[in-house]
Design a protein around this motif. Structure first.
Motif, PDB file in Angstrom:
ATOM      1  N   ARG A 175     -53.204  70.342  24.881  1.00 21.40           N
ATOM      2  CA  ARG A 175     -54.197  70.686  23.861  1.00 21.40           C
ATOM      3  C   ARG A 175     -53.586  70.927  22.480  1.00 21.40           C
ATOM      4  O   ARG A 175     -54.069  70.417  21.468  1.00 21.40           O
ATOM      5  N   PHE A 176     -52.527  71.724  22.411  1.00 23.45           N
ATOM      6  CA  PHE A 176     -51.942  72.040  21.105  1.00 23.45           C
ATOM      7  C   PHE A 176     -51.395  70.786  20.438  1.00 23.45           C
ATOM      8  O   PHE A 176     -51.604  70.559  19.235  1.00 23.45           O
ATOM      9  N   PRO A 189     -45.258  79.441  23.479  1.00 24.47           N
ATOM     10  CA  PRO A 189     -46.500  79.523  24.244  1.00 24.47           C
ATOM     11  C   PRO A 189     -46.502  80.691  25.214  1.00 24.47           C
ATOM     12  O   PRO A 189     -47.558  81.247  25.528  1.00 24.47           O
ATOM     13  N   ASN A 249     -54.671  71.114  29.575  1.00 22.86           N
ATOM     14  CA  ASN A 249     -54.556  72.289  28.716  1.00 22.86           C
ATOM     15  C   ASN A 249     -53.208  72.337  27.997  1.00 22.86           C
ATOM     16  O   ASN A 249     -53.125  72.739  26.829  1.00 22.86           O
ATOM     17  N   ARG A 250     -52.151  71.922  28.688  1.00 26.79           N
ATOM     18  CA  ARG A 250     -50.832  71.933  28.060  1.00 26.79           C
ATOM     19  C   ARG A 250     -50.721  70.895  26.945  1.00 26.79           C
ATOM     20  O   ARG A 250     -49.898  71.020  26.037  1.00 26.79           O
ATOM     21  N   ILE A 292     -52.107  79.997  17.162  1.00 23.81           N
ATOM     22  CA  ILE A 292     -51.943  78.589  17.548  1.00 23.81           C
ATOM     23  C   ILE A 292     -52.753  77.692  16.624  1.00 23.81           C
ATOM     24  O   ILE A 292     -52.261  76.665  16.120  1.00 23.81           O
ATOM     25  N   PHE A 320     -45.086  73.743  24.590  1.00 24.70           N
ATOM     26  CA  PHE A 320     -46.452  73.824  25.118  1.00 24.70           C
ATOM     27  C   PHE A 320     -46.681  72.776  26.200  1.00 24.70           C
ATOM     28  O   PHE A 320     -47.409  73.013  27.171  1.00 24.70           O
ATOM     29  N   TYR A 341     -54.717  76.851  26.628  1.00 25.16           N
ATOM     30  CA  TYR A 341     -53.505  76.170  26.185  1.00 25.16           C
ATOM     31  C   TYR A 341     -52.411  76.148  27.260  1.00 25.16           C
ATOM     32  O   TYR A 341     -51.245  75.864  26.958  1.00 25.16           O
TER      33      TYR A 341
END
Length: 369
Positions: free
Chosen positions: A211-212, A136, A208-209, A155, A190, A202
């Motif tokens: 999200r992936f 990331p 946001n962390r 990603i 991530f 991301y």
């Protein structure tokens, strides 16, 4: 009645007991050529023998969703037809012995392209058949090379790679797919603020962390049947400081509860709870059951079934974890390397009925005379 040897139902799947084989890398596939990442007869014997040994679920090791996603050049992969065909034999053999066939899909991220661990802990450079790690952020793991920082298009392609491998796993006959989100590998990197310093969608905030990880789960769930379960392996703590203002702040047990709620809402049926792997110098005090409290915390806090790991070696120890409601199952790793028939002997110790293959049961019963 032994709790350890009662079935567990997840969606339409009946798993015959709560003693499961943890995914363990064997570093035994061809590193190059047409058989790159293809399971061998060794893998077939290794996995099928644990099914014969009585494990209720047998999970194939961390399997790369793309060539540069493997931990080492000798890891298994599932991105082509040749690999899929070889895995079909393995899934059939596991199920033939009465166990559930499962596979863990993975991308090693910034910890990829490594040597076999019994040889060294060095990075295998591109000149020797390795590749550049990705992550990331451009933050290296220890002394390994600084990874390429993934862009948004890369990603999103990786999420699709997980889905493509999950589709192949289903075609090969696996009944459970597990997304590897632990041990400092790509998805885990991530999640953790120790390795994710992004400022886009991301990175940054907790949401946001996540999200992936959630995009990967959504992509996998979209190709996986509604009546079969999806697992997610997590590192419940980085074993770093829990103070968010500290530069050594990492992922925590409370973070795992929040993650588990989101995963459950996105179709994950069980959380496989491990810890660590984010940094080389984490201070971990290991001992029997040392990771079990994290499985308990996620189970209670998020209302999701969990599996516990971590120096579980005795039948009564495993039984108590289930009886006390700390987890719904236990994954055994090295103990099943030492004792492939541990579940059969545990069943005897706990007054449950072992499930010896007929060819073995006859001899075992005669030996008691």
């Amino acid at each position: 009645m032994s709790a350890l040897f009662t079935p567990l139902h997840l969606r339409s799947l009946r798993i015959p007991n709560r003693v499961w084989m943890s995914p363990m890398c064997m570093y035994s596939a061809a590193p190059e050529g047409p058989d790159t990442g293809v399971p061998t007869d060794f893998h077939l014997t290794h996995l099928a023998s644990r099914a014969a040994g009585g494990a209720g679920l047998v999970m194939a090791e961390a399997t790369g969703v793309r060539p540069d996603g493997r931990i080492s050049p000798w890891d298994l992969g599932l991105w082509n037809d040749r690999q899929q065909e070889a895995f079909t034999r393995i899934a059939e053999a596991i199920k033939a012995h009465g166990a559930v066939a499962a596979i863990q899909l993975a991308h090693a991220g910034r910890k990829s392209s490594m040597d076999k661990p019994w040889l060294s802990d060095r990075y295998v450079p591109e000149t020797e058949g390795g590749w550049q790690p990705v992550g990331p952020s451009a933050i290296a793991y220890g002394e390994l090379p600084v990874p390429h920082e993934l862009d948004v298009d890369e990603i999103q392609q990786l999420a699709q790679d997980f889905a493509d491998s999950a589709r192949r796993a289903l075609a090969a006959g696996f009944q459970v797919v597990e997304v590897h989100g632990a041990h400092g590998f790509l998805i885990n990197s991530f999640l953790s603020p120790a390795s994710n310093h992004r400022t886009d969608a991301y990175g940054g905030s907790f949401e946001n962390r996540l999200r992936f990880a959630l995009e990967v789960v959504e992509a996998v769930r979209a190709v996986w049947p509604d009546d079969l379960p999806v697992f997610f392996r997590t590192s419940a703590t980085d074993w770093l400081t829990e103070n968010p203002e500290d530069e050594r702040a990492g992922w925590t047990g409370e973070d795992t509860v929040r993650l588990a709620k989101e995963l459950h809402a996105h179709g994950v049926d069980l959380l496989d709870v491990s810890t660590g792997g984010m940094v080389r110098d984490a201070k971990i005090v290991a001992g029997p059951n040392y990771q079990v409290p994290f499985a308990d915390q996620a189970r209670q806090g998020a209302g999701i079934p969990t599996a516990a790991v971590g120096i579980i070696t005795e039948p009564q120890q495993a039984e108590d974890i289930i009886t006390n409601g700390q987890a719904d199952a236990v994954f055994l790793g090295r103990e099943l390397l030492r004792h492939p028939y541990w579940p059969q002997h545990a069943a005897l110790a706990l007054d449950a009925e072992p499930t010896w293959p007929d060819q073995y049961a006859y001899a075992v019963k005669r030996s008691k005379r």
